[in-house]
Write a protein that holds these residues in place. Structure first.
Motif, PDB file in Angstrom:
ATOM      1  N   GLN A 130      53.410  11.275  42.775  1.00  0.00           N
ATOM      2  CA  GLN A 130      53.395  12.628  43.340  1.00  0.00           C
ATOM      3  C   GLN A 130      53.358  12.582  44.867  1.00  0.00           C
ATOM      4  O   GLN A 130      54.053  13.349  45.538  1.00  0.00           O
ATOM      5  CB  GLN A 130      52.180  13.407  42.827  1.00  0.00           C
ATOM      6  CG  GLN A 130      52.282  13.789  41.381  1.00  0.00           C
ATOM      7  CD  GLN A 130      50.989  14.405  40.857  1.00  0.00           C
ATOM      8  OE1 GLN A 130      49.931  14.285  41.459  1.00  0.00           O
ATOM      9  NE2 GLN A 130      51.079  15.069  39.720  1.00  0.00           N
ATOM     10  N   ILE A 131      52.555  11.683  45.413  1.00  0.00           N
ATOM     11  CA  ILE A 131      52.459  11.528  46.865  1.00  0.00           C
ATOM     12  C   ILE A 131      53.797  11.056  47.425  1.00  0.00           C
ATOM     13  O   ILE A 131      54.284  11.593  48.431  1.00  0.00           O
ATOM     14  CB  ILE A 131      51.314  10.570  47.234  1.00  0.00           C
ATOM     15  CG1 ILE A 131      49.969  11.207  46.883  1.00  0.00           C
ATOM     16  CG2 ILE A 131      51.369  10.192  48.713  1.00  0.00           C
ATOM     17  CD1 ILE A 131      48.796  10.255  46.935  1.00  0.00           C
ATOM     18  N   LEU A 132      54.417  10.066  46.780  1.00  0.00           N
ATOM     19  CA  LEU A 132      55.714   9.565  47.240  1.00  0.00           C
ATOM     20  C   LEU A 132      56.782  10.659  47.185  1.00  0.00           C
ATOM     21  O   LEU A 132      57.579  10.810  48.120  1.00  0.00           O
ATOM     22  CB  LEU A 132      56.142   8.363  46.405  1.00  0.00           C
ATOM     23  CG  LEU A 132      55.305   7.098  46.555  1.00  0.00           C
ATOM     24  CD1 LEU A 132      55.717   6.068  45.510  1.00  0.00           C
ATOM     25  CD2 LEU A 132      55.407   6.528  47.949  1.00  0.00           C
ATOM     26  N   ALA A 189      60.181  14.603  50.095  1.00  0.00           N
ATOM     27  CA  ALA A 189      60.657  15.971  50.238  1.00  0.00           C
ATOM     28  C   ALA A 189      60.310  16.594  51.589  1.00  0.00           C
ATOM     29  O   ALA A 189      61.081  17.387  52.127  1.00  0.00           O
ATOM     30  CB  ALA A 189      60.092  16.842  49.117  1.00  0.00           C
ATOM     31  N   GLY A 190      59.128  16.217  52.133  1.00  0.00           N
ATOM     32  CA  GLY A 190      58.687  16.920  53.335  1.00  0.00           C
ATOM     33  C   GLY A 190      58.081  16.075  54.429  1.00  0.00           C
ATOM     34  O   GLY A 190      57.538  16.615  55.392  1.00  0.00           O
ATOM     35  N   GLY A 191      58.135  14.766  54.277  1.00  0.00           N
ATOM     36  CA  GLY A 191      57.597  13.895  55.317  1.00  0.00           C
ATOM     37  C   GLY A 191      56.086  13.883  55.368  1.00  0.00           C
ATOM     38  O   GLY A 191      55.402  14.347  54.436  1.00  0.00           O
ATOM     39  N   ALA A 224      49.803  15.557  54.256  1.00  0.00           N
ATOM     40  CA  ALA A 224      48.586  15.631  55.080  1.00  0.00           C
ATOM     41  C   ALA A 224      47.491  16.333  54.292  1.00  0.00           C
ATOM     42  O   ALA A 224      47.750  17.274  53.548  1.00  0.00           O
ATOM     43  CB  ALA A 224      48.877  16.392  56.364  1.00  0.00           C
ATOM     44  N   PRO A 225      46.241  15.865  54.449  1.00  0.00           N
ATOM     45  CA  PRO A 225      45.140  16.538  53.762  1.00  0.00           C
ATOM     46  C   PRO A 225      45.029  17.983  54.224  1.00  0.00           C
ATOM     47  O   PRO A 225      45.279  18.296  55.384  1.00  0.00           O
ATOM     48  CB  PRO A 225      43.901  15.731  54.200  1.00  0.00           C
ATOM     49  CG  PRO A 225      44.436  14.422  54.685  1.00  0.00           C
ATOM     50  CD  PRO A 225      45.808  14.704  55.207  1.00  0.00           C
ATOM     51  N   LEU A 226      44.691  18.841  53.288  1.00  0.00           N
ATOM     52  CA  LEU A 226      44.498  20.247  53.627  1.00  0.00           C
ATOM     53  C   LEU A 226      43.159  20.421  54.322  1.00  0.00           C
ATOM     54  O   LEU A 226      42.157  19.845  53.893  1.00  0.00           O
ATOM     55  CB  LEU A 226      44.535  21.100  52.359  1.00  0.00           C
ATOM     56  CG  LEU A 226      45.839  21.032  51.560  1.00  0.00           C
ATOM     57  CD1 LEU A 226      45.688  21.819  50.262  1.00  0.00           C
ATOM     58  CD2 LEU A 226      46.993  21.556  52.376  1.00  0.00           C
ATOM     59  N   SER A 227      43.142  21.202  55.365  1.00  0.00           N
ATOM     60  CA  SER A 227      41.864  21.462  56.033  1.00  0.00           C
ATOM     61  C   SER A 227      41.117  22.523  55.261  1.00  0.00           C
ATOM     62  O   SER A 227      41.693  23.437  54.706  1.00  0.00           O
ATOM     63  CB  SER A 227      42.085  21.894  57.481  1.00  0.00           C
ATOM     64  OG  SER A 227      42.889  23.047  57.528  1.00  0.00           O
TER      65      SER A 227
END
Length: 59
Positions: free
Chosen positions: A41-43, A48-50, A55-58
């Protein structure tokens, strides 16, 4: 040594472990304590979006 296991850039470290260091999703998943599916999923999100897409959500 930089600890990528608890880094805010953990997802990027996971991508690099697979793409740059040649790790398999299975081995990287074990190393980071996540499922192989989560690595994929991360890959996919990275593809798809670089880096911004993983990036972790704040809070």
């Amino acid at each position: 040594m930089f600890d990528t296991m608890n880094s805010p850039n953990r997802n990027l470290a996971i991508v690099r472990a697979v793409r740059d260091q040649g790790g398999t999703p299975t081995n990287v998943a074990k190393r980071f304590g996540i499922s192989r599916q989560h690595v994929h999923q991360i890959l996919n999100a990275y593809d798809a979006g670089g880096a911004e897409a993983i990036a972790p959500l704040s809070g």
